[in-house]
Design a protein around this motif. Structure first.
Motif, mmCIF file in Angstrom:
data_model
loop_
_atom_site.group_PDB
_atom_site.id
_atom_site.type_symbol
_atom_site.label_atom_id
_atom_site.label_comp_id
_atom_site.label_asym_id
_atom_site.label_seq_id
_atom_site.Cartn_x
_atom_site.Cartn_y
_atom_site.Cartn_z
ATOM 1 N N GLY A 287 -10.522 69.685 -63.763
ATOM 2 C CA GLY A 287 -11.763 70.125 -63.123
ATOM 3 C C GLY A 287 -12.059 71.579 -63.414
ATOM 4 O O GLY A 287 -13.219 71.962 -63.631
ATOM 5 N N ALA A 288 -11.015 72.416 -63.431
ATOM 6 C CA ALA A 288 -11.211 73.839 -63.717
ATOM 7 C C ALA A 288 -11.724 74.056 -65.141
ATOM 8 O O ALA A 288 -12.538 74.943 -65.393
ATOM 9 N N GLN A 289 -11.279 73.232 -66.096
ATOM 10 C CA GLN A 289 -11.703 73.376 -67.484
ATOM 11 C C GLN A 289 -13.185 73.114 -67.673
ATOM 12 O O GLN A 289 -13.813 73.664 -68.586
ATOM 13 N N THR A 290 -13.760 72.267 -66.845
ATOM 14 C CA THR A 290 -15.206 71.994 -66.963
ATOM 15 C C THR A 290 -16.047 72.895 -66.053
ATOM 16 O O THR A 290 -17.169 73.254 -66.393
ATOM 17 N N LEU A 291 -15.480 73.280 -64.904
ATOM 18 C CA LEU A 291 -16.252 74.058 -63.937
ATOM 19 C C LEU A 291 -16.359 75.531 -64.339
ATOM 20 O O LEU A 291 -17.412 76.159 -64.120
ATOM 21 N N ALA A 292 -15.312 76.085 -64.930
ATOM 22 C CA ALA A 292 -15.350 77.504 -65.320
ATOM 23 C C ALA A 292 -16.452 77.796 -66.342
ATOM 24 O O ALA A 292 -17.230 78.745 -66.164
ATOM 25 N N PRO A 293 -16.577 77.012 -67.430
ATOM 26 C CA PRO A 293 -17.686 77.261 -68.370
ATOM 27 C C PRO A 293 -19.060 77.082 -67.719
ATOM 28 O O PRO A 293 -20.015 77.786 -68.073
ATOM 29 N N LEU A 294 -19.141 76.132 -66.776
ATOM 30 C CA LEU A 294 -20.411 75.912 -66.085
ATOM 31 C C LEU A 294 -20.813 77.147 -65.281
ATOM 32 O O LEU A 294 -21.988 77.531 -65.256
ATOM 33 N N MET A 295 -19.830 77.787 -64.638
ATOM 34 C CA MET A 295 -20.116 79.002 -63.874
ATOM 35 C C MET A 295 -20.534 80.144 -64.802
ATOM 36 O O MET A 295 -21.381 80.967 -64.426
ATOM 37 N N ARG A 296 -19.970 80.196 -65.992
ATOM 38 C CA ARG A 296 -20.395 81.222 -66.957
ATOM 39 C C ARG A 296 -21.845 80.993 -67.384
ATOM 40 O O ARG A 296 -22.615 81.941 -67.524
ATOM 41 N N GLU A 297 -22.207 79.737 -67.590
ATOM 42 C CA GLU A 297 -23.594 79.419 -67.936
ATOM 43 C C GLU A 297 -24.541 79.835 -66.807
ATOM 44 O O GLU A 297 -25.630 80.372 -67.049
ATOM 45 N N LEU A 298 -24.108 79.580 -65.572
ATOM 46 C CA LEU A 298 -24.934 79.955 -64.421
ATOM 47 C C LEU A 298 -25.082 81.469 -64.335
ATOM 48 O O LEU A 298 -26.176 81.985 -64.049
ATOM 49 N N SER A 299 -24.003 82.182 -64.610
ATOM 50 C CA SER A 299 -24.055 83.648 -64.606
ATOM 51 C C SER A 299 -25.026 84.164 -65.665
ATOM 52 O O SER A 299 -25.813 85.093 -65.406
ATOM 53 N N GLU A 300 -25.002 83.571 -66.835
ATOM 54 C CA GLU A 300 -25.911 83.987 -67.914
ATOM 55 C C GLU A 300 -27.367 83.712 -67.547
ATOM 56 O O GLU A 300 -28.262 84.504 -67.864
ATOM 57 N N ALA A 332 -27.964 72.532 -63.864
ATOM 58 C CA ALA A 332 -28.266 71.558 -62.806
ATOM 59 C C ALA A 332 -27.968 70.134 -63.246
ATOM 60 O O ALA A 332 -27.466 69.317 -62.453
ATOM 61 N N ALA A 333 -28.253 69.814 -64.500
ATOM 62 C CA ALA A 333 -28.045 68.449 -65.001
ATOM 63 C C ALA A 333 -26.576 68.042 -65.009
ATOM 64 O O ALA A 333 -26.257 66.843 -65.078
ATOM 65 N N GLN A 334 -25.663 69.004 -64.916
ATOM 66 C CA GLN A 334 -24.225 68.697 -64.953
ATOM 67 C C GLN A 334 -23.585 68.654 -63.569
ATOM 68 O O GLN A 334 -22.391 68.387 -63.456
ATOM 69 N N LEU A 335 -24.366 68.929 -62.524
ATOM 70 C CA LEU A 335 -23.779 69.080 -61.194
ATOM 71 C C LEU A 335 -23.489 67.732 -60.521
ATOM 72 O O LEU A 335 -24.082 67.366 -59.503
ATOM 73 N N ASP A 336 -22.590 67.019 -61.120
ATOM 74 C CA ASP A 336 -22.066 65.766 -60.571
ATOM 75 C C ASP A 336 -20.541 65.853 -60.638
ATOM 76 O O ASP A 336 -19.977 65.981 -61.729
ATOM 77 N N PRO A 337 -19.864 65.841 -59.501
ATOM 78 C CA PRO A 337 -18.396 65.992 -59.518
ATOM 79 C C PRO A 337 -17.694 65.010 -60.447
ATOM 80 O O PRO A 337 -16.749 65.371 -61.154
ATOM 81 N N ARG A 338 -18.154 63.776 -60.482
ATOM 82 C CA ARG A 338 -17.511 62.774 -61.330
ATOM 83 C C ARG A 338 -17.706 63.096 -62.802
ATOM 84 O O ARG A 338 -16.765 62.998 -63.611
ATOM 85 N N ALA A 339 -18.921 63.485 -63.170
ATOM 86 C CA ALA A 339 -19.186 63.812 -64.568
ATOM 87 C C ALA A 339 -18.379 65.032 -65.017
ATOM 88 O O ALA A 339 -17.983 65.130 -66.179
ATOM 89 N N LEU A 340 -18.128 65.938 -64.095
ATOM 90 C CA LEU A 340 -17.356 67.135 -64.428
ATOM 91 C C LEU A 340 -15.845 66.890 -64.373
ATOM 92 O O LEU A 340 -15.069 67.771 -64.749
ATOM 93 N N GLY A 341 -15.471 65.741 -63.871
ATOM 94 C CA GLY A 341 -14.039 65.447 -63.755
ATOM 95 C C GLY A 341 -13.367 66.173 -62.615
ATOM 96 O O GLY A 341 -12.151 66.393 -62.633
ATOM 97 N N VAL A 342 -14.165 66.583 -61.623
ATOM 98 C CA VAL A 342 -13.619 67.287 -60.455
ATOM 99 C C VAL A 342 -13.275 66.252 -59.398
ATOM 100 O O VAL A 342 -14.147 65.508 -58.941
ATOM 101 N N GLU A 343 -12.040 66.229 -59.008
ATOM 102 C CA GLU A 343 -11.561 65.206 -58.080
ATOM 103 C C GLU A 343 -11.224 65.831 -56.727
ATOM 104 O O GLU A 343 -11.023 67.039 -56.611
ATOM 105 N N GLY A 344 -11.154 64.972 -55.724
ATOM 106 C CA GLY A 344 -10.763 65.420 -54.394
ATOM 107 C C GLY A 344 -11.940 65.878 -53.568
ATOM 108 O O GLY A 344 -12.999 66.253 -54.084
ATOM 109 N N LEU A 345 -11.754 65.846 -52.251
ATOM 110 C CA LEU A 345 -12.826 66.203 -51.332
ATOM 111 C C LEU A 345 -13.203 67.680 -51.457
ATOM 112 O O LEU A 345 -14.390 68.023 -51.498
ATOM 113 N N GLN A 346 -12.196 68.559 -51.547
ATOM 114 C CA GLN A 346 -12.486 69.990 -51.617
ATOM 115 C C GLN A 346 -13.114 70.373 -52.963
ATOM 116 O O GLN A 346 -14.078 71.148 -53.010
ATOM 117 N N GLY A 347 -12.576 69.837 -54.049
ATOM 118 C CA GLY A 347 -13.137 70.142 -55.361
ATOM 119 C C GLY A 347 -14.546 69.616 -55.510
ATOM 120 O O GLY A 347 -15.441 70.309 -56.020
#
Length: 380
Positions: A287-300, A332-347
């Motif tokens: 989950g971190a491998q997909t979420l970190a680049p997404l946050m960089r895109e959001l920052s840009e 925005a188009a990527q903001l789906d936990p399943r598509a990002l591979g982020v698992e668990g309630l907190q993630g």
């Protein structure tokens, strides 16, 4: 020995302090040059009018009235200038009237100042208005009587005040300057905070997440400046002939204030939650491998918004806004936990917190609410 080493280091500290003060002073003086020119024009112009046209000798109140009205302040608006100008004019007039009744002297000056301040507080609650009225009336009583007649100094003060108002109307500061500066700083700080969130996710570093939280809280000082900055800027743009071309831009930006505010608030919630998630090791490496680049895109994307408000031309603003919209829609188009591979309630909850923030940022970039929502992927 320790004392000797400390003494040797002292000149370097002093030099660094003086160097920093010198740089700050040069920047402050350079940025104040337009206002200095306006103050000089107003004061000397008022003095010349009172001396050459009205025929008054040494019309110092004409110069001081204009100078005080155009003085250095957080934001010189027509209302503030009119308030100071009215305080100066009424103060001189009231001093002339009371001096005519009571004469000159120390006790007369004390009486005049007291009565002037009572009148000032009755007329207006503004501190600037009250101070100017009391000060000017006291000066009239304390200075030698004018050879030009009992109310010549009142006319001089009125001349300086009216000229100051004319200078403000026909030679205003750039009405975009204050709100654009605050907005640019807001987006810049928000962009940096989101980038720190990306680093925190990449490195699994909860301390970096706490640093990002502190930075998101720092956006509030920029938000607090915006309402007053927009009011003052729109006032100048409405009255000044040279500022009218900015009216539509200022109205467009000010209408989006709620979205700036909500996006900043959502970023604080996200950073706080991120620190908790990382502390609990609730984010998987995948989950971190997909979420970190997404946050960089959001920052840009947020950094692109900062560029859009700093642009001086409408075409440039539209260009950067369109670019920011496309970047934000990609996030925005990527903001789906399943598509990002982020698992668990907190993630998964962490990803869901990004959705309203991105929607607000899209609306801050000019998208309609429904358009912004439609970009988000449907959650099953």
């Amino acid at each position: 020995m320790a004392t000797t080493r400390k003494a040797k280091r002292m000149p370097a500290h002093v030099f660094g302090f003086l160097s920093q003060r010198n740089r700050a002073g040069l920047i402050r003086a350079r940025s104040s040059l337009p206002r200095i020119l306006r103050m000089t024009l107003g004061a000397i112009g008022a003095f010349w009018i009172a001396e050459s046209i009205w025929g008054h000798s040494q019309p110092i109140f004409a110069a001081t009235s204009a100078l005080v009205s155009l003085g250095f302040g957080a934001s010189t608006t027509v209302r503030k200038t009119a308030e100071v100008a009215l305080g100066c004019t009424l103060g001189v007039a009231l001093g002339d009237i009371l001096m005519h009744w009571f004469g000159q002297g120390i006790w007369q000056a004390a009486l005049v100042m007291s009565l002037s301040l009572v009148v000032a507080r009755y007329l207006d609650s503004g501190a600037i208005f009250s101070t100017q009225l009391g000060m000017q009336s006291a000066l009239v009583v304390l200075l030698p009587i004018s050879v030009d007649g009992p109310f010549a100094r009142s006319i001089d003060a009125l001349t300086g005040s009216l000229l100051a108002l004319l200078v403000i109307v026909f030679w205003p500061t750039d009405p975009r300057r204050s709100p654009v500066s605050a907005l640019s700083d807001l987006f810049k700080e928000l962009s940096e905070a989101l980038l720190e969130c990306a680093w925190a996710i990449r490195d699994d570093d909860r301390r970096a997440a706490f640093h990002a939280l502190i930075k998101t809280r720092g956006t509030q000082k920029h938000l607090d400046k915006l309402p007053a900055a927009f009011r003052a800027s729109k006032e100048i743009a409405m009255i000044s002939p040279t500022g009218r071309r900015h009216r539509h831009e200022l109205n467009r930006l000010s209408k989006r204030f709620n979205h700036y505010d909500w996006a900043a608030r959502n970023s604080r919630v996200f950073a706080r939650r991120l620190a908790s998630v990382l502390s609990n090791s609730a984010l998987t490496p995948e989950g971190a491998q997909t979420l970190a680049p997404l946050m960089r895109e959001l920052s840009e994307a947020v950094n692109t918004l900062a560029h859009s408000v700093r642009e001086t031309t409408v075409a440039g603003q539209r260009k950067y806004e369109k670019s920011a919209q496309l970047q934000l829609e990609g996030v925005a188009a990527q903001l789906d936990p399943r598509a990002l591979g982020v698992e668990g309630l907190q993630g998964g909850g962490l990803v869901l917190l990004l959705r309203p923030m991105v929607v607000d940022l899209l609306e801050a970039a000019g998208r309609e609410h429904q358009e912004a929502i439609d970009v988000l992927p449907k959650l099953s």
